[in-house]
Design an enzyme around this catalytic site. Structure first.
Site, PDB file in Angstrom:
ATOM      1  N   ASN A 106       0.867  -1.079  -0.230  1.00 58.79           N
ATOM      2  CA  ASN A 106      -0.149  -0.260   0.305  1.00 58.79           C
ATOM      3  C   ASN A 106       0.525   1.135   0.333  1.00 58.79           C
ATOM      4  OD1 ASN A 106      -2.291   1.998   0.787  1.00 58.79           O
ATOM      5  ND2 ASN A 106      -2.388   1.036   2.498  1.00 58.79           N
ATOM      6  N   TRP A 107       0.965   1.714  -0.906  1.00 60.96           N
ATOM      7  CA  TRP A 107       2.385   2.760  -1.545  1.00 60.96           C
ATOM      8  C   TRP A 107       1.066   4.097  -0.511  1.00 60.96           C
ATOM      9  CZ3 TRP A 107       3.757   2.317  -7.513  1.00 60.96           C
ATOM     10  CH2 TRP A 107       4.392   0.968  -7.055  1.00 60.96           C
ATOM     11  N   LYS A 108       0.160   4.407  -0.477  1.00 62.62           N
ATOM     12  CA  LYS A 108      -0.648   5.478   0.711  1.00 62.62           C
ATOM     13  C   LYS A 108      -0.578   7.198  -0.441  1.00 62.62           C
ATOM     14  CE  LYS A 108      -0.098   3.067   4.435  1.00 62.62           C
ATOM     15  NZ  LYS A 108       0.049   3.521   6.680  1.00 62.62           N
ATOM     16  N   HIS A 157      -9.706   0.865   4.885  1.00 62.04           N
ATOM     17  CA  HIS A 157      -8.042   1.987   5.595  1.00 62.04           C
ATOM     18  C   HIS A 157      -8.782   2.380   7.081  1.00 62.04           C
ATOM     19  CE1 HIS A 157      -3.859   2.187   6.645  1.00 62.04           C
ATOM     20  NE2 HIS A 157      -3.840   1.632   5.689  1.00 62.04           N
ATOM     21  N   GLU A 191      -6.842   4.228   7.862  1.00 63.41           N
ATOM     22  CA  GLU A 191      -6.514   6.523   7.655  1.00 63.41           C
ATOM     23  C   GLU A 191      -7.813   7.222   7.047  1.00 63.41           C
ATOM     24  OE1 GLU A 191      -2.964   5.181   5.938  1.00 63.41           O
ATOM     25  OE2 GLU A 191      -1.782   5.001   7.101  1.00 63.41           O
ATOM     26  N   GLU A 240      -5.670  -5.095  10.133  1.00 64.09           N
ATOM     27  CA  GLU A 240      -4.214  -4.102  10.796  1.00 64.09           C
ATOM     28  C   GLU A 240      -5.000  -3.067  12.775  1.00 64.09           C
ATOM     29  OE1 GLU A 240      -2.811  -2.760   7.015  1.00 64.09           O
ATOM     30  OE2 GLU A 240      -4.136  -1.254   7.445  1.00 64.09           O
ATOM     31  N   GLY A 253       2.814   2.592  10.870  1.00 65.20           N
ATOM     32  CA  GLY A 253       3.538   3.582  10.849  1.00 65.20           C
ATOM     33  C   GLY A 253       4.210   3.373  12.044  1.00 65.20           C
ATOM     34  N   SER A 299       3.397  -1.998  10.589  1.00 65.65           N
ATOM     35  CA  SER A 299       5.065  -2.257  10.331  1.00 65.65           C
ATOM     36  C   SER A 299       5.594  -4.007  10.125  1.00 65.65           C
ATOM     37  CB  SER A 299       4.909  -1.825  11.793  1.00 65.65           C
ATOM     38  OG  SER A 299       5.287  -0.965  12.390  1.00 65.65           O
ATOM     39  N   GLY A 305       3.089  -0.952   4.600  1.00 67.85           N
ATOM     40  CA  GLY A 305       3.247   0.227   3.684  1.00 67.85           C
ATOM     41  C   GLY A 305       4.566   0.863   4.098  1.00 67.85           C
ATOM     42  N   GLY A 306       5.067   0.777   4.526  1.00 64.42           N
ATOM     43  CA  GLY A 306       6.350   2.057   4.670  1.00 64.42           C
ATOM     44  C   GLY A 306       7.141   0.895   3.695  1.00 64.42           C
TER      45      GLY A 306
HETATM   46  P1  13P Z   1       3.231  -0.018   8.031  1.00 67.27           P
HETATM   47  O1  13P Z   1       3.627  -0.730   7.530  1.00 67.27           O
HETATM   48  O2  13P Z   1       3.846   1.407   7.082  1.00 67.27           O
HETATM   49  O3  13P Z   1       2.803   0.331   9.307  1.00 67.27           O
HETATM   50  O4  13P Z   1       1.041   0.531   7.173  1.00 67.27           O
HETATM   51  C1  13P Z   1       1.236  -0.688   7.231  1.00 67.27           C
HETATM   52  C2  13P Z   1      -0.850  -0.101   6.709  1.00 67.27           C
HETATM   53  O5  13P Z   1      -1.536   0.971   6.894  1.00 67.27           O
HETATM   54  C3  13P Z   1      -0.785  -0.893   5.728  1.00 67.27           C
HETATM   55  O6  13P Z   1      -1.853  -1.000   4.970  1.00 67.27           O
END
Ligand code: 13P
Length: 260
Positions: free
Chosen positions: A17-19, A103, A105, A175, A181, A221, A242-243
């Protein structure tokens, strides 16, 4: 639970997920490099989820490869006067394969509700795409001991509009919000426990067969150091990253997870 039996039919899935990162050119270049690095791995699926603006080029770069492309959100109506929104049909038309829905967020920053999530899951399935429905508790909810209450409400409400013939196409991502994050990962045992609970909720909502067939991912993470342990849990069918999905080296290592 029958997880061990269902496991053989649940193909592992790794989603990046590149956000709100990467231009379309950066995304396409990444997809090309990712395809090279994956090589002949045939026993797992790999997806990347660029922002809307990067979908077209990412789909083009991924064509004919083992990589597919997901969107990060969708609106549930087919078309209409909904300024700024994008429908599932429009995503399908572009060659997108899946859509991340609900998600944390979006729930936190854009006030998405479980009911919206349910409409989006239905719309995505109706368009022939795969929904990846996100659920998870906040730090406060975990500390208050209400993780199961939260998951026990998010899962059935989010799946409320799924027709039984589509049930096996649903993917869920657990999640925990406190692990996103933050560098704080749920231990593999915590993730397994929550995901087994989520699987039970899927079975209760959509039937035992769906409980066995639905893929459930862990997110929060995920990185090269914890991927193998996570993937060796019986109910964890993949990861939503994510990251660590923004750079090739860590993401490639995650894609190459080793499972006993
Ligand atoms: P991180 O891997 O950066 O913690 O993010 C997880 C995430 O929200 C994937 O959708």
């Amino acid at each position: 639970m029958g997880s061990a039996q269902g496991r053989s039919i649940r193909v592992p899935l790794v989603v990046g997920n590149w956000k709100m990162f990467k231009t379309s050119a950066e995304g396409a270049a990444f997809v090309h490099e990712l395809i090279e690095s994956i090589g002949p791995l045939g026993d797992r699926e790999v997806m990347v989820a660029p922002p809307f603006t990067g979908l077209f080029e990412a789909v083009r770069a991924a064509r004919g490869s083992r990589v597919s492309v997901a969107a990060q959100d969708v609106f549930w109506e087919r078309e209409g006067a909904y300024t700024g929104e994008v429908s599932a049909e429009m995503l399908a038309d572009l060659g997108v394969a899946a859509v991340i829905i609900g998600h944390s967020e979006r729930r936190r920053d854009f006030q998405e509700t479980d009911e919206w999530v349910a409409h989006k899951v239905r719309a995505v399935l109706d368009s022939g795409l795969l929904p990846i429905m996100c659920v998870g508790e906040t730090a406060d909810q975990r500390e208050a001991g209400s993780t199961r209450d939260v998951l026990g409400s998010q899962v059935p409400t989010g799946l409320a509009e799924v027709r039984s013939e589509n049930a096996a196409l649903v993917t869920i991502a657990y999640e925990p919000v406190w692990a996103i994050g933050t560098g704080k990962t749920a231990t593999p045992e915590m993730a397994q426990e929550a995901i087994a609970f989520v699987r039970g909720q899927v079975a209760r909502t959509l039937g035992a067969e769906a409980g066995d067939a639905v893929r459930i991912l862990y997110g929060g993470s995920v990185g090269p150091d914890n991927i193998d342990e996570l993937m060796n849990q019986p109910d964890i069918d993949g990861v939503l990253v994510g990251g660590a999905s923004l750079q090739l080296a860590p993401f490639s290592r995650i894609v190459h997870f080793e499972k006993q």
